[in-house]
Design a protein around this motif. Structure first.
Motif, PDB file in Angstrom:
ATOM      1  N   VAL A  57      14.070   9.486   4.852  1.00 48.19           N
ATOM      2  CA  VAL A  57      12.643   9.524   5.166  1.00 48.19           C
ATOM      3  C   VAL A  57      12.428   9.329   6.664  1.00 48.19           C
ATOM      4  N   ALA A  58      13.251   8.475   7.290  1.00 43.30           N
ATOM      5  CA  ALA A  58      13.137   8.254   8.735  1.00 43.30           C
ATOM      6  C   ALA A  58      13.458   9.531   9.509  1.00 43.30           C
ATOM      7  N   ASP A  59      14.484  10.247   9.083  1.00 44.75           N
ATOM      8  CA  ASP A  59      14.851  11.497   9.756  1.00 44.75           C
ATOM      9  C   ASP A  59      13.761  12.551   9.593  1.00 44.75           C
ATOM     10  N   LYS A  60      13.173  12.614   8.412  1.00 46.39           N
ATOM     11  CA  LYS A  60      12.116  13.589   8.165  1.00 46.39           C
ATOM     12  C   LYS A  60      10.922  13.313   9.067  1.00 46.39           C
ATOM     13  N   TRP A  61      10.526  12.063   9.163  1.00 51.56           N
ATOM     14  CA  TRP A  61       9.391  11.700  10.006  1.00 51.56           C
ATOM     15  C   TRP A  61       9.712  11.945  11.479  1.00 51.56           C
ATOM     16  N   ALA A  62      10.906  11.550  11.893  1.00 49.50           N
ATOM     17  CA  ALA A  62      11.277  11.692  13.303  1.00 49.50           C
ATOM     18  C   ALA A  62      11.328  13.164  13.709  1.00 49.50           C
ATOM     19  N   ASP A  63      11.865  14.005  12.854  1.00 47.63           N
ATOM     20  CA  ASP A  63      11.945  15.435  13.180  1.00 47.63           C
ATOM     21  C   ASP A  63      10.549  16.027  13.355  1.00 47.63           C
ATOM     22  N   PHE A  64       9.645  15.687  12.446  1.00 51.08           N
ATOM     23  CA  PHE A  64       8.286  16.224  12.523  1.00 51.08           C
ATOM     24  C   PHE A  64       7.582  15.744  13.787  1.00 51.08           C
ATOM     25  N   LEU A  65       7.654  14.453  14.063  1.00 54.03           N
ATOM     26  CA  LEU A  65       6.933  13.895  15.212  1.00 54.03           C
ATOM     27  C   LEU A  65       7.540  14.344  16.533  1.00 54.03           C
ATOM     28  N   THR A  66       8.844  14.481  16.579  1.00 54.54           N
ATOM     29  CA  THR A  66       9.482  14.977  17.798  1.00 54.54           C
ATOM     30  C   THR A  66       8.991  16.385  18.127  1.00 54.54           C
ATOM     31  N   GLU A  67       8.906  17.222  17.116  1.00 54.54           N
ATOM     32  CA  GLU A  67       8.416  18.588  17.330  1.00 54.54           C
ATOM     33  C   GLU A  67       6.957  18.588  17.762  1.00 54.54           C
ATOM     34  N   GLU A  68       6.150  17.749  17.134  1.00 54.45           N
ATOM     35  CA  GLU A  68       4.735  17.668  17.500  1.00 54.45           C
ATOM     36  C   GLU A  68       4.561  17.152  18.928  1.00 54.45           C
ATOM     37  N   ARG A 113       0.855  -1.189   0.000  1.00 52.21           N
ATOM     38  CA  ARG A 113       0.000   0.000   0.000  1.00 52.21           C
ATOM     39  C   ARG A 113       0.890   1.238   0.000  1.00 52.21           C
ATOM     40  N   GLY A 114       1.266   1.667  -1.197  1.00 57.78           N
ATOM     41  CA  GLY A 114       2.137   2.822  -1.312  1.00 57.78           C
ATOM     42  C   GLY A 114       1.402   4.139  -1.363  1.00 57.78           C
ATOM     43  N   GLY A 115       0.068   4.089  -1.555  1.00 55.92           N
ATOM     44  CA  GLY A 115      -0.742   5.286  -1.685  1.00 55.92           C
ATOM     45  C   GLY A 115      -1.412   5.692  -0.392  1.00 55.92           C
ATOM     46  N   PRO A 116      -2.567   6.353  -0.473  1.00 54.24           N
ATOM     47  CA  PRO A 116      -3.275   6.849   0.725  1.00 54.24           C
ATOM     48  C   PRO A 116      -3.524   5.750   1.754  1.00 54.24           C
ATOM     49  N   GLY A 117      -3.291   6.088   3.012  1.00 52.51           N
ATOM     50  CA  GLY A 117      -3.537   5.139   4.092  1.00 52.51           C
ATOM     51  C   GLY A 117      -2.421   4.135   4.312  1.00 52.51           C
ATOM     52  N   GLY A 118      -1.273   4.332   3.675  1.00 50.59           N
ATOM     53  CA  GLY A 118      -0.210   3.343   3.748  1.00 50.59           C
ATOM     54  C   GLY A 118       0.703   3.440   4.951  1.00 50.59           C
ATOM     55  N   LEU A 119       0.526   4.451   5.799  1.00 52.70           N
ATOM     56  CA  LEU A 119       1.453   4.656   6.909  1.00 52.70           C
ATOM     57  C   LEU A 119       1.519   3.464   7.852  1.00 52.70           C
ATOM     58  N   ASP A 121      -1.463  11.694   6.264  1.00 55.74           N
ATOM     59  CA  ASP A 121      -2.122  11.788   4.961  1.00 55.74           C
ATOM     60  C   ASP A 121      -1.402  12.693   3.967  1.00 55.74           C
ATOM     61  N   SER A 122      -0.373  13.376   4.404  1.00 52.98           N
ATOM     62  CA  SER A 122       0.339  14.276   3.501  1.00 52.98           C
ATOM     63  C   SER A 122       1.851  14.021   3.547  1.00 52.98           C
ATOM     64  N   ILE A 123       2.482  14.345   4.670  1.00 58.68           N
ATOM     65  CA  ILE A 123       3.937  14.230   4.762  1.00 58.68           C
ATOM     66  C   ILE A 123       4.413  12.790   4.545  1.00 58.68           C
ATOM     67  N   ALA A 124       3.838  11.845   5.293  1.00 59.35           N
ATOM     68  CA  ALA A 124       4.275  10.455   5.198  1.00 59.35           C
ATOM     69  C   ALA A 124       3.965   9.869   3.826  1.00 59.35           C
ATOM     70  N   LEU A 125       2.822  10.218   3.274  1.00 56.20           N
ATOM     71  CA  LEU A 125       2.443   9.691   1.963  1.00 56.20           C
ATOM     72  C   LEU A 125       3.445  10.127   0.900  1.00 56.20           C
ATOM     73  N   GLU A 126       3.713  11.415   0.833  1.00 58.68           N
ATOM     74  CA  GLU A 126       4.602  11.943  -0.198  1.00 58.68           C
ATOM     75  C   GLU A 126       6.030  11.411  -0.051  1.00 58.68           C
ATOM     76  N   SER A 127       6.558  11.444   1.160  1.00 60.00           N
ATOM     77  CA  SER A 127       7.950  11.038   1.359  1.00 60.00           C
ATOM     78  C   SER A 127       8.135   9.527   1.225  1.00 60.00           C
ATOM     79  N   SER A 128       7.165   8.720   1.616  1.00 53.46           N
ATOM     80  CA  SER A 128       7.300   7.269   1.449  1.00 53.46           C
ATOM     81  C   SER A 128       7.272   6.887  -0.020  1.00 53.46           C
ATOM     82  N   GLN A 129       6.487   7.572  -0.811  1.00 50.90           N
ATOM     83  CA  GLN A 129       6.476   7.312  -2.257  1.00 50.90           C
ATOM     84  C   GLN A 129       7.817   7.704  -2.882  1.00 50.90           C
ATOM     85  N   GLU A 130       8.382   8.809  -2.417  1.00 51.56           N
ATOM     86  CA  GLU A 130       9.705   9.212  -2.896  1.00 51.56           C
ATOM     87  C   GLU A 130      10.742   8.149  -2.562  1.00 51.56           C
TER      88      GLU A 130
END
Length: 418
Positions: free
Chosen positions: A399-410, A181-187, A379-388
């Protein structure tokens, strides 16, 4: 004169009825023809029990639902009741009515399972911003015929066996191992693999730092990238959503599908029961697997013109009979105590999910949907970067660093607000 008075009286009755007529707007966001059909049936029953009340159902296609619904709310076109995915709750929590008092006074409130109550309050641990209508727990479907044809003797129990089996099946002409599931809902798939290879499903360490870029987590992300880039998943699966991966499985295109009980409906309609089975997710190097568990539910916006009537609709949709019917036809684990004794759920078809719930090596993972921007992340950040990442444009570490930085800040922002 009597006829005139009678006519006037009739008009008055009609005017009163018209004045008392209520219209509620209900938005569904996890849309499919069957789900809409079931929802319409339950709404019809609600309208029949409440003469003069009309419920307008607005169905948003899941692939664009996040953006379309956000646009509706921002533009003031706010529904009375909404089908609220768990990961959106943090975004809209301040606009949703706290249902605690209504649940406490409800005749069926006492039969709601504790997990239902806990998940309904997951945004802050106290306020029930929704009533979940059931739970989605991930397990692995497998095609018995394809495994046999590829010489795979048994379904995979470990991640290494999963990769090997996918490789063997992909050597068959026109067949693939995995319905990715590389598209929507794939996280969910990415999170499961990261946690399973890391041996831990804790999202944040003791310092509040995301664990998604720890070495084991990166290895799990790389696992899915390898699965795709090695040709063990169809090339167009980079954009596949729910409907595509389920169709990929029941059509015999790929042998493995990790999904929730809702996929069982479409699969059972198109495959013989003897041709497939459902098992728990494969375990990682730690001997454990971390299947995701998620939910959606019915929530009420505080802008509703009639809070009592909107609650009445939610209570109707959440009643034991309505919820059992919904769970059977939509594919979720029901919310009321004792529902598991229903013969529908005591079948071999549900074995993979119940084995998961009962096995010590399977630890369900709850997404951090309490984070306000988790819905945007999923639905936006993870979807786009995982497809990349699948397409080789960025690495697993990136991609792991991008996700970790965002979630750490949140997480830091959420922690400060507590």
């Amino acid at each position: 004169m009597r006829k005139i008075l009678g006519a006037i009286s009739a008009l008055a009755v009609l005017a009163t009825a018209s004045a008392q007529a209520e219209t509620l707007k209900l938005v569904e966001v996890i849309t499919s023809p069957e789900r809409t059909k079931v929802l319409q049936e339950q709404v019809d029953a609600f309208e029949a029990a409440n003469p003069g009340t009309e419920v307008e159902i607005i169905s948003l296609p899941w692939g664009q639902a996040f953006e379309k619904f956000a646009t509706m709310v921002a533009g003031g076109d706010i529904p009375d009741v909404v089908e609220m995915p768990d990961r959106w709750a943090g975004i809209y929590k301040d606009k949703l009515v706290n249902l605690n008092d209504k649940i406490a006074a409800w005749e069926h409130g006492k039969t709601l399972t504790q997990k239902t109550l806990d998940m309904g309050r997951q945004t802050d641990g106290e306020s029930a911003r929704m009533i979940p209508y059931g739970f989605y727990l991930r397990a692995m479907f497998y095609n018995k015929k394809l495994l046999q044809e590829a010489g795979v003797e048994q379904p995979p129990r470990t991640m290494a066996e999963f990769m090997d089996a996918s490789r063997a099946i992909s050597e068959l002409d026109g067949k693939y191992g995995y319905c990715l599931r590389g598209g929507p809902g794939g996280l969910n798939g990415w999170i499961m693999m990261a946690a399973t290879m890391n041996g831990d499903n804790t999202f944040f360490d003791e310092n509040g730092k995301s664990t998604l870029n720890q070495p084991g987590s990166v290895e799990g992300i790389q696992f899915l990238i390898d699965m795709y880039q090695n040709g063990y998943a169809p090339k167009d699966s980079v954009s596949w959503g729910f409907n595509e991966i389920v169709a990929g499985f029941y059509s015999g295109t790929c042998a493995f599908l990790d999904q929730d009980p809702d996929a069982l409906i479409a699969v059972s309609e198109r495959m013989e029961a003897d041709d497939f089975a459902v098992i728990p997710m494969p375990v990682g190097p730690s001997g454990k697997a971390f299947p995701t568990i998620g939910f959606a539910g019915w929530a009420m916006f505080d802008t509703t013109s009639d809070e009592d009537l909107s609650w009445k609709l939610i209570a109707h949709l959440s009643s034991p009979d309505a919820n059992a019917a919904w769970a059977k036809r939509v594919g979720v684990i029901p919310i009321h105590e004792g529902a598991e004794q229903d013969p529908h759920f005591k079948t071999e078809q549900f074995a993979g999910w119940f084995d998961t719930l009962n096995g010590d090596q399977y630890i369900p993972t709850v997404m951090p949907t309490y984070l306000e921007q988790f819905g945007y992340f999923a639905d936006s950040i993870a979807l786009e970067s995982s497809q990349e990442a699948l397409l080789g444009q960025i690495s697993a570490q990136e991609v792991a660093d991008k996700w970790a930085d965002f979630l750490t800040e949140e997480y830091s922002r959420w922690k400060e607000a507590q």
